[in-house]
Scaffold this motif. Structure first.
Motif, mmCIF file in Angstrom:
data_model
loop_
_atom_site.group_PDB
_atom_site.id
_atom_site.type_symbol
_atom_site.label_atom_id
_atom_site.label_comp_id
_atom_site.label_asym_id
_atom_site.label_seq_id
_atom_site.Cartn_x
_atom_site.Cartn_y
_atom_site.Cartn_z
ATOM 1 N N THR A 1 0.766 -1.270 -0.129
ATOM 2 C CA THR A 1 -0.084 0.114 -0.141
ATOM 3 C C THR A 1 0.918 1.362 0.079
ATOM 4 O O THR A 1 2.139 1.295 0.418
ATOM 5 N N LEU A 2 0.376 2.396 -0.407
ATOM 6 C CA LEU A 2 1.067 3.458 -0.360
ATOM 7 C C LEU A 2 0.216 4.673 0.029
ATOM 8 O O LEU A 2 -1.057 4.827 -0.476
ATOM 9 N N LEU A 3 0.584 5.506 1.234
ATOM 10 C CA LEU A 3 -0.053 6.510 1.852
ATOM 11 C C LEU A 3 0.772 7.722 1.401
ATOM 12 O O LEU A 3 1.885 7.846 1.531
ATOM 13 N N HIS A 4 0.118 8.451 0.536
ATOM 14 C CA HIS A 4 0.704 9.656 -0.138
ATOM 15 C C HIS A 4 0.380 10.882 0.549
ATOM 16 O O HIS A 4 -0.648 11.362 0.776
ATOM 17 N N ARG A 5 1.638 11.691 0.817
ATOM 18 C CA ARG A 5 1.436 12.924 1.593
ATOM 19 C C ARG A 5 1.887 13.894 0.575
ATOM 20 O O ARG A 5 1.085 15.164 0.621
ATOM 21 N N GLY A 6 2.907 13.683 -0.053
ATOM 22 C CA GLY A 6 3.709 14.703 -1.359
ATOM 23 C C GLY A 6 4.917 14.279 -1.625
ATOM 24 O O GLY A 6 5.538 13.426 -0.823
ATOM 25 N N THR A 7 5.301 14.625 -2.812
ATOM 26 C CA THR A 7 6.547 13.722 -3.372
ATOM 27 C C THR A 7 7.812 14.697 -2.787
ATOM 28 O O THR A 7 8.900 14.450 -3.005
ATOM 29 N N ASP A 8 7.421 15.837 -1.871
ATOM 30 C CA ASP A 8 8.690 16.469 -1.398
ATOM 31 C C ASP A 8 8.811 16.139 0.140
ATOM 32 O O ASP A 8 9.423 17.101 0.810
ATOM 33 N N VAL A 9 8.202 15.162 0.727
ATOM 34 C CA VAL A 9 8.497 14.632 2.040
ATOM 35 C C VAL A 9 9.039 13.252 2.017
ATOM 36 O O VAL A 9 9.075 12.543 0.949
ATOM 37 N N PRO A 10 9.665 12.821 3.184
ATOM 38 C CA PRO A 10 10.320 11.512 3.353
ATOM 39 C C PRO A 10 9.331 10.471 3.062
ATOM 40 O O PRO A 10 8.050 10.765 3.002
ATOM 41 N N VAL A 11 9.714 9.404 2.774
ATOM 42 C CA VAL A 11 8.974 7.919 2.556
ATOM 43 C C VAL A 11 9.550 7.115 3.635
ATOM 44 O O VAL A 11 10.687 7.016 3.958
ATOM 45 N N VAL A 12 8.557 6.396 4.459
ATOM 46 C CA VAL A 12 8.685 5.570 5.450
ATOM 47 C C VAL A 12 8.404 4.293 4.800
ATOM 48 O O VAL A 12 7.227 4.028 4.313
ATOM 49 N N LEU A 13 9.299 3.291 4.628
ATOM 50 C CA LEU A 13 9.204 1.839 4.207
ATOM 51 C C LEU A 13 8.679 1.005 5.200
ATOM 52 O O LEU A 13 9.700 0.752 6.186
ATOM 53 N N TYR A 14 7.326 0.719 5.358
ATOM 54 C CA TYR A 14 7.070 -0.236 6.525
ATOM 55 C C TYR A 14 7.153 -1.647 6.168
ATOM 56 O O TYR A 14 6.124 -1.921 5.174
ATOM 57 N N THR A 15 7.851 -2.407 6.799
ATOM 58 C CA THR A 15 7.875 -4.110 6.548
ATOM 59 C C THR A 15 7.385 -4.660 7.599
ATOM 60 O O THR A 15 8.151 -4.676 8.901
ATOM 61 N N GLY A 16 6.070 -5.138 7.712
ATOM 62 C CA GLY A 16 5.548 -5.661 8.938
ATOM 63 C C GLY A 16 5.967 -7.094 9.131
ATOM 64 O O GLY A 16 5.982 -7.540 10.499
ATOM 65 N N GLY A 17 6.514 -7.774 8.180
ATOM 66 C CA GLY A 17 6.932 -9.324 8.428
ATOM 67 C C GLY A 17 6.070 -10.135 8.230
ATOM 68 O O GLY A 17 6.198 -11.332 8.162
ATOM 69 N N TYR A 18 4.617 -9.917 8.183
ATOM 70 C CA TYR A 18 3.578 -10.604 8.177
ATOM 71 C C TYR A 18 2.786 -10.173 6.839
ATOM 72 O O TYR A 18 3.348 -9.655 5.819
ATOM 73 N N GLY A 19 1.614 -10.449 6.764
ATOM 74 C CA GLY A 19 0.580 -10.003 5.603
ATOM 75 C C GLY A 19 -0.177 -8.574 5.804
ATOM 76 O O GLY A 19 -0.162 -8.328 7.077
ATOM 77 N N LEU A 20 -0.549 -8.070 4.953
ATOM 78 C CA LEU A 20 -1.351 -6.788 5.304
ATOM 79 C C LEU A 20 -2.630 -7.354 5.570
ATOM 80 O O LEU A 20 -3.145 -8.336 5.345
ATOM 81 N N ALA A 21 -3.504 -6.395 6.087
ATOM 82 C CA ALA A 21 -4.895 -6.668 5.949
ATOM 83 C C ALA A 21 -5.610 -7.195 4.687
ATOM 84 O O ALA A 21 -5.104 -6.921 3.675
ATOM 85 N N VAL A 22 -6.716 -7.942 4.968
ATOM 86 C CA VAL A 22 -7.421 -8.345 3.881
ATOM 87 C C VAL A 22 -7.756 -7.271 3.123
ATOM 88 O O VAL A 22 -7.692 -7.252 1.677
ATOM 89 N N SER A 23 -8.393 -6.257 3.725
ATOM 90 C CA SER A 23 -8.935 -5.093 3.223
ATOM 91 C C SER A 23 -8.073 -3.656 3.784
ATOM 92 O O SER A 23 -8.518 -3.197 4.727
ATOM 93 N N PRO A 24 -7.186 -3.352 3.270
ATOM 94 C CA PRO A 24 -6.002 -2.421 3.786
ATOM 95 C C PRO A 24 -6.760 -0.961 3.982
ATOM 96 O O PRO A 24 -7.616 -0.565 3.262
ATOM 97 N N ALA A 25 -6.147 -0.548 5.146
ATOM 98 C CA ALA A 25 -6.916 1.044 5.309
ATOM 99 C C ALA A 25 -5.701 1.849 5.817
ATOM 100 O O ALA A 25 -4.779 1.307 6.302
ATOM 101 N N PRO A 26 -5.931 2.990 5.498
ATOM 102 C CA PRO A 26 -4.760 3.786 5.857
ATOM 103 C C PRO A 26 -4.446 4.057 7.339
ATOM 104 O O PRO A 26 -5.334 3.873 8.164
#
Length: 455
Positions: free
Chosen positions: A74-99
């Motif tokens: 998933t991608l939570l977009h704030r702006g192209t001029d701010v940092p990006v946090v790469l989050y690796t949960g190590g498991y699965g995402l929710a079946v229906s991901p939410a922000p």
């Protein structure tokens, strides 16, 4: 004067609004233009855009001819001029991901890319060759995602994760140290020499108070002494809920023993010293004892249904990650199944495998001697924090939250350490001032942890 100022502001708005709108519309086009990336859905919380995506990955990065699979992210977009946090949960995402936002994302007011680990949920190749589930393969998945999205987000990247996600962040950093500008790994175990787990036994001999430790030991002993009366409670529970044991542990009795062995670990992982008052006494009834253990460790977890979601984790633990190899000296003479407390016990027969020692030794040595810009946050009373990573002296840090469990984070550090850790993170990310505006949606915080219950 006021009229002139209003005129200027209106003019600026007229100039910038179309440009901003064009940039936001262009984001969708840019995502669709990335080879192998598919936009599954988009929503727009105020101040953000949230995308569910899939990315085509080689099943085996060393042999692309073996085919591909679709990895969810998933991608939570704030702006192209701010940092990006790469989050690796190590498991699965929710079946229906939410922000939602991890702690580093919130601190930096950043974008966030959340990656589902290979072999979890729908990010599993079909057919699945489980030999391709390794730390290097997953790190290479993440490397390709970073390289693809850098075409849109060329600024600073920070990686984070908690528990298994923290470990996954470390492994990515080890194999591709140039991908991100810093790592914040929360409560990440480092089981570098699996059979030498004295640190875990020492932890349980010292954590909390002596009365609390004695009470928890008594619960385990009583549960095993009453096994013949309490296993039927589990069997009745399984019948009500449709639980079975045949694919993994084999019998209700083995499942019962595994849950009892895991009770003290689960208590300190999720509870605090204040919860010691809830530990039942030796005089508790069978039903009271069963209910308390179920609330703490979940009898439903060590069933076929509870374990299936976690098979990829246990396969990784069996082959590379390692596991807590505890002595259980206080339970001698009460257990029935030698060697039960290990990951192969909870895997289907076809997924069981031998442990490889060298991957964790390699990662541990690299973190100690060559890593840069890595931050580790642990909880003092968290059993998973008993065997920790030792960061190098190259702009890297280790923090331990007093009295904290597996939910330890930067916000729970003492004030001075919290300020130092936050300043370090912002420096790594090149962050200056937050961009938040009054109209921005308040997204829920993500503690990055998986709380085990039957999936």
């Amino acid at each position: 004067m006021r009229t002139l100022l209003l005129t200027v502001l209106l003019a600026l708005t007229a100039i910038t609004a179309p440009a901003a709108a064009a940039e936001e519309q262009d984001l969708l086009d840019q995502l669709k233009a990335i080879p192998g990336l598919t936009v599954v859905s988009e929503t727009q919380p105020a101040g953000y855009r949230f995308f569910v995506l899939t990315y085509t990955q080689p099943v085996d990065h060393r042999d692309p001819a073996k085919g591909t699979y679709q990895q969810r992210l998933t991608l939570l977009h704030r702006g192209t001029d701010v940092p990006v946090v790469l989050y690796t949960g190590g498991y699965g995402l929710a079946v229906s991901p939410a922000p939602s936002r991890t702690e580093p994302t919130r601190i930096l007011d950043a974008n966030q890319v959340s990656v589902e680990h290979r072999f979890f949920r729908s990010s599993r190749p079909v057919p699945a060759d489980w030999q391709d589930l390794t730390i290097w393969q997953e790190a290479t998945d993440e490397h390709r995602i970073v390289q693809a999205l850098r075409t849109i987000y060329p600024g600073r990247w920070i990686q984070t994760g908690a528990s298994k996600g923290g470990m996954t962040s470390v492994y990515h950093r080890r194999f591709y140290p140039g991908d991100v500008d810093g790592v914040v790994a929360y409560v990440a175990p480092n089981d570098r020499i699996n059979p030498l787990d004295q640190d875990y036994d020492r932890f349980f001999a010292e954590v909390g108070t002596e009365p609390c430790r004695r009470a928890l030991d008594t619960v385990q002993r009583e549960a095993l002494l009453r096994r013949d009366r309490m296993v039927p409670l589990l069997e009745a529970d399984a019948a009500r809920n449709g639980y079975t044991f045949t694919r993994t542990l084999g019998t209700a009795d083995r499942s019962y023993e595994m849950t009892v062995l895991d009770t003290v670990w689960a208590f300190w992982q999720y509870s605090t010293a204040a919860d010691c008052a809830s530990v039942p006494p030796a005089t508790a009834t069978d039903e009271q004892l069963y209910a308390w253990i179920d609330a703490v460790a979940s009898f439903g977890f060590y069933t076929d249904q509870g374990l299936e979601y976690y098979w990829p984790y246990y396969r990784q633990a069996a082959t590379q990650l390692g596991w807590p190899d505890l002595a259980f000296a206080h339970l001698r003479g009460l257990t029935r199944y030698r060697g039960l407390y290990q990951p192969n016990s909870v895997l289907p027969a076809e997924l069981r495998a031998r442990h490889q020692a060298w991957p964790m030794l390699d990662v541990d040595r690299w973190v100690r001697s060559r890593s840069e810009r890595m931050m580790f946050v642990y909880g003092q009373n968290d059993p998973w924090s008993a065997e920790r990573f030792a960061p190098s002296g190259a702009d890297s840090y280790l923090y331990v939250v007093p009295g904290a469990n597996h939910g330890a984070n930067i916000a729970s550090l003492p004030e001075a350490e919290q300020a130092a850790a936050t300043a370090t993170l912002r420096r790594w990310a090149g962050a200056t001032t937050a961009l938040r505006s009054p109209g921005t949606a308040e997204l829920p915080d993500d503690d990055m942890l998986v709380h085990r219950r039957p999936a």
